[in-house]
Write an enzyme that holds these catalytic residues in place. Structure first.
Site, mmCIF file in Angstrom:
data_model
loop_
_atom_site.group_PDB
_atom_site.id
_atom_site.type_symbol
_atom_site.label_atom_id
_atom_site.label_comp_id
_atom_site.label_asym_id
_atom_site.label_seq_id
_atom_site.Cartn_x
_atom_site.Cartn_y
_atom_site.Cartn_z
ATOM 1 N N CYS A 276 -3.014 11.021 0.822
ATOM 2 C CA CYS A 276 -2.196 10.457 0.981
ATOM 3 C C CYS A 276 -0.831 12.109 -0.303
ATOM 4 O O CYS A 276 -1.907 12.618 -0.072
ATOM 5 C CB CYS A 276 -2.490 8.982 0.352
ATOM 6 S SG CYS A 276 -2.704 8.979 -1.067
ATOM 7 N N THR A 277 -0.099 10.786 -0.914
ATOM 8 C CA THR A 277 0.539 11.779 -1.559
ATOM 9 C C THR A 277 -0.528 12.142 -2.846
ATOM 10 O O THR A 277 -0.211 13.262 -3.292
ATOM 11 C CB THR A 277 1.976 11.162 -2.513
ATOM 12 O OG1 THR A 277 2.478 10.213 -1.249
ATOM 13 C CG2 THR A 277 3.175 12.419 -2.384
#
Length: 101
Positions: A8-9
């Protein structure tokens, strides 16, 4: 042993999904390695895993990551947003293992 990488980020929200997936794997006596990292680590980590699952927030990067994974023969897939929202680790794990074959 199957190796699953979630991205994810920043690797934070996917760490919760990793926990749910590991719980499901334990209940099924499956031997899998599941880890989460931020997307900036993709190039370093792709050779070590069978599949990369992207958090829904990275859907826009799917084609880019898929192209980067192609030389390694690795699978890159986006986690179903509904499964991610309710943290359905069992369903995400099952789908990943199905894709790996």
């Amino acid at each position: 042993m199957k190796k699953i990488l979630l991205m994810c980020t920043a690797g934070m929200s996917t760490s919760m999904m990793v926990q749910k997936m590991q719980e499901s794997a334990s209940e099924q006596n499956l031997e899998v390695k599941i880890e989460a990292y931020g997307s900036e680590r993709f190039n370093d980590l792709i050779p070590e895993y069978d599949i990369v699952l992207l958090g829904p927030q990275l859907k826009y990067m799917h084609n880019e990551f898929k192209n980067r994974a192609e030389p390694y023969g690795k699978i890159v897939e986006v986690i179903n947003p509904m499964d991610y929202a309710v943290m359905n680790g069992q369903k995400v794990l099952s789908h990943a293992l199905e894709l790996i074959g």
